[in-house]
Write a protein that holds these residues in place. Structure first.
Motif, short mmCIF file in Angstrom:
data_model
loop_
_atom_site.label_atom_id
_atom_site.label_comp_id
_atom_site.label_asym_id
_atom_site.label_seq_id
_atom_site.Cartn_x
_atom_site.Cartn_y
_atom_site.Cartn_z
N LEU A 71 16.51 -5.45 -66.38
CA LEU A 71 16.38 -5.97 -67.73
C LEU A 71 15.06 -5.52 -68.36
O LEU A 71 15.02 -5.09 -69.52
N MET A 72 13.97 -5.58 -67.59
CA MET A 72 12.67 -5.13 -68.09
C MET A 72 12.73 -3.66 -68.47
O MET A 72 12.20 -3.24 -69.51
N PHE A 73 13.39 -2.87 -67.63
CA PHE A 73 13.52 -1.44 -67.89
C PHE A 73 14.32 -1.20 -69.18
O PHE A 73 13.97 -0.35 -70.00
N GLY A 74 15.40 -1.95 -69.34
CA GLY A 74 16.23 -1.79 -70.53
C GLY A 74 15.48 -2.12 -71.80
O GLY A 74 15.57 -1.39 -72.81
N ALA A 76 12.23 -2.07 -72.19
CA ALA A 76 11.20 -1.04 -72.37
C ALA A 76 11.79 0.21 -73.00
O ALA A 76 11.18 0.83 -73.89
N THR A 77 12.98 0.59 -72.57
CA THR A 77 13.64 1.77 -73.12
C THR A 77 13.94 1.59 -74.60
O THR A 77 13.68 2.47 -75.42
N ILE A 78 14.49 0.45 -74.95
CA ILE A 78 14.82 0.18 -76.35
C ILE A 78 13.57 0.18 -77.21
O ILE A 78 13.54 0.77 -78.30
N THR A 79 12.52 -0.46 -76.71
CA THR A 79 11.26 -0.52 -77.47
C THR A 79 10.68 0.87 -77.69
O THR A 79 10.29 1.22 -78.81
N SER A 80 10.62 1.66 -76.63
CA SER A 80 10.07 3.01 -76.74
C SER A 80 10.92 3.88 -77.65
O SER A 80 10.39 4.64 -78.48
N ALA A 81 12.22 3.80 -77.50
CA ALA A 81 13.12 4.60 -78.33
C ALA A 81 12.93 4.30 -79.81
O ALA A 81 12.91 5.21 -80.65
N ARG A 82 12.78 3.04 -80.14
CA ARG A 82 12.58 2.66 -81.55
C ARG A 82 11.24 3.15 -82.08
O ARG A 82 11.11 3.44 -83.27
N ARG A 83 10.25 3.21 -81.21
CA ARG A 83 8.94 3.69 -81.64
C ARG A 83 8.97 5.20 -81.91
O ARG A 83 8.24 5.70 -82.76
N LEU A 128 4.13 -1.37 -64.10
CA LEU A 128 4.45 0.06 -64.05
C LEU A 128 5.41 0.46 -65.17
O LEU A 128 5.23 1.50 -65.82
N ILE A 129 6.42 -0.35 -65.42
CA ILE A 129 7.37 -0.06 -66.50
C ILE A 129 6.65 -0.12 -67.84
O ILE A 129 6.88 0.72 -68.73
N GLY A 130 5.78 -1.11 -68.01
CA GLY A 130 5.05 -1.24 -69.26
C GLY A 130 4.16 -0.03 -69.52
O GLY A 130 4.06 0.46 -70.65
N GLY A 131 3.50 0.46 -68.47
CA GLY A 131 2.66 1.65 -68.63
C GLY A 131 3.47 2.87 -69.02
O GLY A 131 3.08 3.64 -69.90
#
Length: 245
Positions: A71-74, A76-83, A128-131
């Protein structure tokens, strides 16, 4: 020894005050809209409040721990993709994040430096995922900005016979590495300027300074590796036009 924050009106008042100060600083300085500061603070309150209750259940079960990491990975992916981009192919951000996190986290678990315990896996995986998320977002945005502002140089490289991907690499590689500056600065100044959360948390949890230092060192060096891989993969995805405006 521990540090307890008193839950009540003083805490609520200080949080509101700090949010207002941050929003006013952004608004008065014309640094952008003040509204994202307010919404970010509100989301943090809601999300941490929810996690505080959910984590108690998650820590009791290995499968729930794995699901929580996914869930954290998902997110993070959505957040980064939107950025990075508004296009649907923003999901390629997941490739960059996973390329950094998966091998490093796997190594830490395989060597038992991170024990197979939910209370250890979740916070380390989150860091690690956040970084990786931050590095991917910064590298992707900077790379696409460079391609936009230096489009003439990109066209010139094509005119000289460079392939599309090679021409893009010439433009985006030199500046994309700036996404590593936060991680590099934190690593260079640890113990001299900052005492990061992992170090302080272990000390407050009863660990020795040596244990805290060793764990923090492991996290910082792991982040350097993860973010380096994430930035490299992000640059290649931009060069291959997998990530674009």
């Amino acid at each position: 020894m521990g540090v307890d924050v008193v839950i009540g009106w003083p805490l609520a008042g200080v949080l509101v005050l700090l949010t207002v100060v941050g929003a006013v600083a952004v608004g008065v300085g014309r640094l952008g809209s003040w509204w994202p500061v307010v919404t970010a603070a509100a989301r943090a309150v809601g999300q941490l409040g929810a996690v505080s209750f959910v984590i108690v259940v998650v820590l009791r079960n290995g499968w729930l721990t794995a699901a929580f990491v996914v869930l954290m990975f998902g997110i993070a992916t959505i957040t980064s993709a939107r950025r990075i981009t508004k296009a649907h192919h923003g999901r390629w951000a997941a490739v960059a994040i996973a390329a950094g996190v998966a091998p490093v986290l796997g190594l830490l678990l395989a060597t038992r430096l991170v024990p197979y315990e939910p209370v250890a896996i979740i916070p380390i995986a989150g860091i690690l995922i956040g970084g990786a998320m931050t590095a991917t977002s910064l590298a992707g945005r900077r790379a696409l900005d460079e391609l936009t502002t230096r489009h003439g140089e990109y066209e010139a490289a094509l005119a000289l016979g460079f392939r599309d991907a090679d021409a893009a690499r010439l433009i985006v590689r030199p500046t994309a590495g700036q996404a590593l500056v936060p991680a590099l600065d934190q690593t260079r100044t640890v113990g001299l300027v900052t005492l990061p959360g992992t170090f302080v948390g272990i000390l407050l949890g009863g660990g020795t300074p040596i244990q805290a230092g060793a764990t923090q060192l492991l996290v910082l060096i792991a982040l350097l590796a993860i973010e380096g891989i994430a930035v490299l993969v992000t640059v290649e995805l931009v060069a291959a036009a997998r990530l674009s405006r």
